[in-house]
Design a protein around this motif. Sequence first.
Motif, PDB file in Angstrom:
ATOM      1  N   MET A 100      -0.902  -2.578  10.672  1.00  0.00           N
ATOM      2  CA  MET A 100      -0.289  -2.735   9.333  1.00  0.00           C
ATOM      3  C   MET A 100       0.751  -3.693   9.532  1.00  0.00           C
ATOM      4  O   MET A 100       1.585  -3.876  10.615  1.00  0.00           O
ATOM      5  CB  MET A 100       0.362  -1.618   9.036  1.00  0.00           C
ATOM      6  CG  MET A 100       0.994  -1.520   7.661  1.00  0.00           C
ATOM      7  SD  MET A 100       1.606   0.293   7.142  1.00  0.00           S
ATOM      8  CE  MET A 100       0.167   1.072   6.727  1.00  0.00           C
ATOM      9  N   ARG A 101       1.056  -4.657   8.555  1.00  0.00           N
ATOM     10  CA  ARG A 101       2.042  -5.574   8.400  1.00  0.00           C
ATOM     11  C   ARG A 101       3.245  -4.951   7.867  1.00  0.00           C
ATOM     12  O   ARG A 101       3.008  -4.682   6.761  1.00  0.00           O
ATOM     13  CB  ARG A 101       1.241  -6.821   7.835  1.00  0.00           C
ATOM     14  CG  ARG A 101       2.206  -8.140   7.721  1.00  0.00           C
ATOM     15  CD  ARG A 101       1.766  -9.396   7.060  1.00  0.00           C
ATOM     16  NE  ARG A 101       2.610 -10.296   6.651  1.00  0.00           N
ATOM     17  CZ  ARG A 101       3.067 -11.304   7.249  1.00  0.00           C
ATOM     18  NH1 ARG A 101       2.866 -11.383   8.509  1.00  0.00           N
ATOM     19  NH2 ARG A 101       3.957 -12.167   6.673  1.00  0.00           N
ATOM     20  N   LEU A 102       4.270  -5.188   8.697  1.00  0.00           N
ATOM     21  CA  LEU A 102       5.560  -4.933   8.129  1.00  0.00           C
ATOM     22  C   LEU A 102       5.911  -5.538   7.054  1.00  0.00           C
ATOM     23  O   LEU A 102       5.697  -6.882   7.067  1.00  0.00           O
ATOM     24  CB  LEU A 102       6.416  -4.767   9.299  1.00  0.00           C
ATOM     25  CG  LEU A 102       6.734  -3.813  10.230  1.00  0.00           C
ATOM     26  CD1 LEU A 102       5.481  -3.586  11.095  1.00  0.00           C
ATOM     27  CD2 LEU A 102       7.747  -3.745  11.087  1.00  0.00           C
ATOM     28  N   SER A 103       6.689  -5.054   6.056  1.00  0.00           N
ATOM     29  CA  SER A 103       7.204  -5.894   4.888  1.00  0.00           C
ATOM     30  C   SER A 103       8.636  -6.111   5.178  1.00  0.00           C
ATOM     31  O   SER A 103       9.348  -5.835   6.027  1.00  0.00           O
ATOM     32  CB  SER A 103       6.904  -5.035   3.663  1.00  0.00           C
ATOM     33  OG  SER A 103       7.810  -3.904   3.586  1.00  0.00           O
ATOM     34  N   SER A 107       0.974  -1.418   0.175  1.00  0.00           N
ATOM     35  CA  SER A 107      -0.173   0.014   0.098  1.00  0.00           C
ATOM     36  C   SER A 107       0.961   1.224  -0.028  1.00  0.00           C
ATOM     37  O   SER A 107       2.068   1.169   0.318  1.00  0.00           O
ATOM     38  CB  SER A 107      -0.912  -0.052   1.193  1.00  0.00           C
ATOM     39  OG  SER A 107      -0.077   0.446   2.454  1.00  0.00           O
ATOM     40  N   SER A 108       0.175   2.349  -0.474  1.00  0.00           N
ATOM     41  CA  SER A 108       0.829   3.639  -0.349  1.00  0.00           C
ATOM     42  C   SER A 108       1.461   4.088   0.950  1.00  0.00           C
ATOM     43  O   SER A 108       2.283   4.873   1.408  1.00  0.00           O
ATOM     44  CB  SER A 108       0.383   4.534  -1.002  1.00  0.00           C
ATOM     45  OG  SER A 108      -0.933   4.996  -0.373  1.00  0.00           O
ATOM     46  N   LEU A 109       0.444   3.861   1.976  1.00  0.00           N
ATOM     47  CA  LEU A 109       0.992   4.215   3.248  1.00  0.00           C
ATOM     48  C   LEU A 109       2.158   3.421   3.809  1.00  0.00           C
ATOM     49  O   LEU A 109       2.873   3.948   4.544  1.00  0.00           O
ATOM     50  CB  LEU A 109      -0.397   3.637   4.372  1.00  0.00           C
ATOM     51  CG  LEU A 109      -0.142   4.307   5.896  1.00  0.00           C
ATOM     52  CD1 LEU A 109       0.169   5.768   5.870  1.00  0.00           C
ATOM     53  CD2 LEU A 109      -1.585   3.944   6.371  1.00  0.00           C
ATOM     54  N   LEU A 110       2.435   2.060   3.385  1.00  0.00           N
ATOM     55  CA  LEU A 110       3.542   1.618   3.897  1.00  0.00           C
ATOM     56  C   LEU A 110       4.776   1.927   3.180  1.00  0.00           C
ATOM     57  O   LEU A 110       5.811   2.046   3.971  1.00  0.00           O
ATOM     58  CB  LEU A 110       3.072  -0.009   3.218  1.00  0.00           C
ATOM     59  CG  LEU A 110       4.482  -1.164   3.592  1.00  0.00           C
ATOM     60  CD1 LEU A 110       4.799  -1.219   5.319  1.00  0.00           C
ATOM     61  CD2 LEU A 110       4.283  -2.519   3.113  1.00  0.00           C
ATOM     62  N   VAL A 111       4.631   2.344   1.928  1.00  0.00           N
ATOM     63  CA  VAL A 111       5.803   3.025   1.267  1.00  0.00           C
ATOM     64  C   VAL A 111       6.051   4.360   2.037  1.00  0.00           C
ATOM     65  O   VAL A 111       7.221   4.416   2.259  1.00  0.00           O
ATOM     66  CB  VAL A 111       5.407   3.271  -0.140  1.00  0.00           C
ATOM     67  CG1 VAL A 111       6.568   4.248  -0.925  1.00  0.00           C
ATOM     68  CG2 VAL A 111       5.090   1.878  -0.884  1.00  0.00           C
TER      69      VAL A 111
END
Length: 138
Positions: free
Chosen positions: A35-38, A1-5
């Motif tokens: 949110m799951r960390l990548s 997702s853009s939020l993760l980025v």
Amino acid sequence: SSLLVEFNLLIKALGDKGELSYCEKIVELMRRIGMRLSVVTYGTLISRAGAWKKVSLAERFFDEMLRDGISPDVQAYNSLINTYAKAGDYPQAMSTFLRMKPANIRPTIVTFNTLIDACARSGNIASTDMILQQLHTA
């Protein structure tokens, strides 16, 4: 997702400045909102901790990644190996490298350069021959 980025970019920027406690707060926030960390998030955390020679923090992030069920990629392994190299801990750098093959992670030229750096920093120049042999069989 853009939020993760966006979170990953923020972690990188703060980590570049050595603000690792703020990076940890962002991770806490990410988890709090579900949110799951990548693997990219963890790789960034590991590399920034390593850049500031925070070995135990880098190890903790790597272990958390595994506990979260995220398979480390070559960049995550390279970041942890680099952490040990910067600390002059060749045995731990090599131990991490040896974990890559069973995990089906193919080392890159960066991996081998980092191992050679670990040898040099720890004064273990004799091991460079073994690393070069590994490079030719990779």
